[in-house]
Design an enzyme around this catalytic site. Structure first.
Site, PDB file in Angstrom:
ATOM      1  CB  CYS A  94      -0.933   0.001   1.199  1.00  0.00           C
ATOM      2  SG  CYS A  94      -1.959  -1.466   1.270  1.00  0.00           S
ATOM      3  CG  HIS A 129      -3.271   3.204   2.600  1.00  0.00           C
ATOM      4  ND1 HIS A 129      -3.693   2.836   1.347  1.00  0.00           N
ATOM      5  CD2 HIS A 129      -3.321   2.081   3.370  1.00  0.00           C
ATOM      6  CE1 HIS A 129      -3.981   1.542   1.349  1.00  0.00           C
ATOM      7  NE2 HIS A 129      -3.776   1.061   2.569  1.00  0.00           N
ATOM      8  CG  ASN A 144      -6.620  -1.182   1.405  1.00  0.00           C
ATOM      9  OD1 ASN A 144      -5.946  -0.704   0.495  1.00  0.00           O
ATOM     10  ND2 ASN A 144      -6.080  -1.682   2.500  1.00  0.00           N
TER      11      ASN A 144
HETATM   12  O1  UT7 Z   1      -3.698  -1.505   3.704  1.00  0.00           O
HETATM   13  C1  UT7 Z   1      -2.714  -2.071   4.541  1.00  0.00           C
HETATM   14  C2  UT7 Z   1      -3.016  -1.816   5.901  1.00  0.00           C
HETATM   15  N1  UT7 Z   1      -4.237  -2.502   6.290  1.00  0.00           N
HETATM   16  C3  UT7 Z   1      -4.822  -2.054   7.364  1.00  0.00           C
HETATM   17  O2  UT7 Z   1      -4.375  -1.090   7.869  1.00  0.00           O
HETATM   18  C4  UT7 Z   1      -5.997  -2.840   7.954  1.00  0.00           C
HETATM   19  C5  UT7 Z   1      -5.862  -2.803   9.452  1.00  0.00           C
HETATM   20  N2  UT7 Z   1      -6.869  -3.530  10.197  1.00  0.00           N
HETATM   21  C6  UT7 Z   1      -8.188  -3.193  10.186  1.00  0.00           C
HETATM   22  O3  UT7 Z   1      -8.614  -2.307   9.468  1.00  0.00           O
HETATM   23  C7  UT7 Z   1      -9.106  -3.914  11.159  1.00  0.00           C
HETATM   24  O4  UT7 Z   1      -8.324  -4.664  12.071  1.00  0.00           O
HETATM   25  C8  UT7 Z   1     -10.136  -4.838  10.462  1.00  0.00           C
HETATM   26  C9  UT7 Z   1     -11.174  -4.004   9.748  1.00  0.00           C
HETATM   27  C10 UT7 Z   1      -9.434  -5.768   9.503  1.00  0.00           C
HETATM   28  C11 UT7 Z   1     -10.862  -5.678  11.524  1.00  0.00           C
HETATM   29  O5  UT7 Z   1     -11.477  -4.841  12.478  1.00  0.00           O
HETATM   30  P1  UT7 Z   1     -11.281  -5.119  14.023  1.00  0.00           P
HETATM   31  O6  UT7 Z   1     -12.081  -4.144  14.739  1.00  0.00           O
HETATM   32  O7  UT7 Z   1      -9.794  -5.150  14.294  1.00  0.00           O
HETATM   33  O8  UT7 Z   1     -11.944  -6.538  14.180  1.00  0.00           O
HETATM   34  P2  UT7 Z   1     -11.285  -7.893  14.685  1.00  0.00           P
HETATM   35  O9  UT7 Z   1     -10.391  -8.482  13.650  1.00  0.00           O
HETATM   36  O10 UT7 Z   1     -10.725  -7.679  16.053  1.00  0.00           O
HETATM   37  O11 UT7 Z   1     -12.577  -8.785  14.808  1.00  0.00           O
HETATM   38  C12 UT7 Z   1     -13.612  -8.479  15.741  1.00  0.00           C
HETATM   39  C13 UT7 Z   1     -14.761  -9.461  15.524  1.00  0.00           C
HETATM   40  C14 UT7 Z   1     -14.300 -10.912  15.461  1.00  0.00           C
HETATM   41  O12 UT7 Z   1     -15.275 -11.701  16.069  1.00  0.00           O
HETATM   42  P3  UT7 Z   1     -15.043 -12.249  17.572  1.00  0.00           P
HETATM   43  O13 UT7 Z   1     -13.767 -13.020  17.528  1.00  0.00           O
HETATM   44  O14 UT7 Z   1     -14.945 -11.012  18.428  1.00  0.00           O
HETATM   45  O15 UT7 Z   1     -16.245 -13.066  17.789  1.00  0.00           O
HETATM   46  C15 UT7 Z   1     -14.302 -11.193  13.984  1.00  0.00           C
HETATM   47  O16 UT7 Z   1     -14.518 -12.552  13.696  1.00  0.00           O
HETATM   48  O17 UT7 Z   1     -15.391  -9.170  14.275  1.00  0.00           O
HETATM   49  C16 UT7 Z   1     -15.479 -10.369  13.516  1.00  0.00           C
HETATM   50  N3  UT7 Z   1     -15.403 -10.012  12.103  1.00  0.00           N
HETATM   51  C17 UT7 Z   1     -16.487  -9.756  11.354  1.00  0.00           C
HETATM   52  N4  UT7 Z   1     -17.790  -9.755  11.652  1.00  0.00           N
HETATM   53  C18 UT7 Z   1     -18.646  -9.452  10.667  1.00  0.00           C
HETATM   54  C19 UT7 Z   1     -14.292  -9.858  11.349  1.00  0.00           C
HETATM   55  N5  UT7 Z   1     -14.643  -9.531  10.101  1.00  0.00           N
HETATM   56  C20 UT7 Z   1     -15.981  -9.459  10.085  1.00  0.00           C
HETATM   57  C21 UT7 Z   1     -16.926  -9.154   9.087  1.00  0.00           C
HETATM   58  N6  UT7 Z   1     -18.236  -9.160   9.427  1.00  0.00           N
HETATM   59  N7  UT7 Z   1     -16.566  -8.845   7.835  1.00  0.00           N
END
Ligand code: UT7
Length: 339
Positions: A121, A266, A296
């Site tokens: 990115c 970004h 993204n």
């Molecule tokens: O471009 C390069 C750089 N990339 C980035 O900077 C991305 C950085 N990371 C992020 O943007 C975020 O970490 C994400 C958007 C990928 C994820 O958000 P988060 O708030 O960190 O969620 P998480 O991974 O901690 O997941 C929280 C919960 C989980 O469920 P449990 O374990 O709490 O039951 C996931 O399974 O949300 C669940 N989850 C979803 N639920 C519904 C993860 N993806 C989804 C989804 N829909 N699409």
């Protein structure tokens, strides 16, 4: 307001911008029919509402070439004027030849040397900085710098953690050496910062499909040829590194956060962007956001956003514009411009 300091590389300017996104729109509701997710989750956790997906047979080089044509038109020059093409991408048409060589052919830019850069990115800002060195060394005069991605080709459509985040698109800029007498050129690059931390390669990667793990039926079954990301860890590093890089680029340009008219970050996650705005103490109306429309698009986010900001009047001649990126590697980069 402090004036930007004279930088060693102040003779390089962005004189045209262009972008292209595919026609097909994939909404959050569409995704909720494929994986267990919802518009509510995606919107509140990321800010993304929809993304574009390339048509069958539409390749990274096609999107890159169209964005480039639009950038050339905006700069008022032809492909024959270009002597350097750099394409930043992690989704090249093929391992080789480079996507930049394919773009050279599509544009008939026969006077250009062409190569790709892989910095995920951060790729567009890495490419911009590379072009700047070519230009300021006197080696090249007019560069087409393109960020283009077909991330839909690397997505595991059964993994809700990643498939909701990414999209396809391309953005391009024309960068030119300013001649003596161009006292107040547009899009003047004031400073640039690049960094990386290869100890964190495992947090965001496509493990399979290249030479370390060539394609086999087994690793395709395990979807090892798709994007794997530790989202929470990536998020933390993204905020820290983008803030540091922003502060460094500002300081190198002799500016402070209050002098910035627009930040073009970004576009990965609205919560990352808000955290950066808050830490840098820059009001959100001075942060350009379009990730709700495209998700993204990796190396394409910044040039697409820069083109939209320029064409919509969100940035105007003379504005101080800060570009800042973070991506797999991990890599990060920032660039300070006077538009
Ligand atoms: O471009 C390069 C750089 N990339 C980035 O900077 C991305 C950085 N990371 C992020 O943007 C975020 O970490 C994400 C958007 C990928 C994820 O958000 P988060 O708030 O960190 O969620 P998480 O991974 O901690 O997941 C929280 C919960 C989980 O469920 P449990 O374990 O709490 O039951 C996931 O399974 O949300 C669940 N989850 C979803 N639920 C519904 C993860 N993806 C989804 C989804 N829909 N699409």
């Amino acid at each position: 307001m402090p004036q930007p300091s004279t930088q060693p590389f102040c003779t390089c300017s962005i004189v045209g911008t262009g972008s292209y996104v595919p026609e097909r729109v994939l909404t959050n509701d569409d995704l909720s029919k494929i994986v267990e997710t919802s518009d509510e989750w995606i919107t509140t956790r990321t800010g993304i509402k929809e993304r574009r997906i390339a048509a069958e047979g539409e390749n990274t080089s096609d999107m890159a070439s169209e964005a480039a044509r639009r950038a050339l038109a905006s700069a008022g020059i032809t492909a024959a004027d270009v002597d350097l093409i750099i394409v930043a991408t992690v989704t090249p048409d093929m391992f080789f030849p480079s996507t930049a060589c394919i773009v050279q052919k599509k544009l008939e830019a026969w006077n250009a040397v062409a190569f790709d850069i892989s910095a995920a990115c951060s790729g567009f800002l890495y490419a911009l900085q590379t072009a700047r060195h070519f230009i300021n060394s006197g080696n090249r005069k007019t560069a087409l710098i393109i960020g283009a991605e077909k991330l839909s080709s690397l997505i595991n459509w059964t993994d809700r953690n990643t498939c909701v985040l990414f999209g396809d698109g391309a953005g391009a800029v024309v960068v030119r050496r300013m001649e003596e007498g161009d006292a107040n050129p547009p899009g003047r690059i004031l400073s640039a910062v690049m960094g990386c931390d290869g100890s964190l390669t495992d947090l965001l990667k496509v493990p399979g499909g290249a030479s370390a793990m060539p394609v086999t039926p087994e690793n395709i079954d395990q979807r090892l040829n798709t994007i794997h990301m530790e989202g929470r860890e990536t998020f933390k590093h993204a905020v820290t590194r983008m803030c540091q890089a922003s502060e460094q680029a500002l300081s190198m340009a002799g500016l402070e956060a209050k002098d910035v008219n627009m930040v073009i970050p970004h576009q990965a996650n609205l919560r990352i962007i808000s955290a950066i705005a808050s830490r840098l103490d820059i009001p959100e109306e001075r942060i350009f956001v379009n990730l709700q429309k495209y998700g993204n698009t990796s190396a394409a986010t910044i040039p697409v956003a820069l083109d939209e900001a320029s064409r919509s009047g969100a940035i105007k001649r003379g504005d101080n514009v800060l570009l800042v990126a973070f991506g797999g590697g991990f890599t990060w980069a920032s660039t300070m411009l006077t538009w």
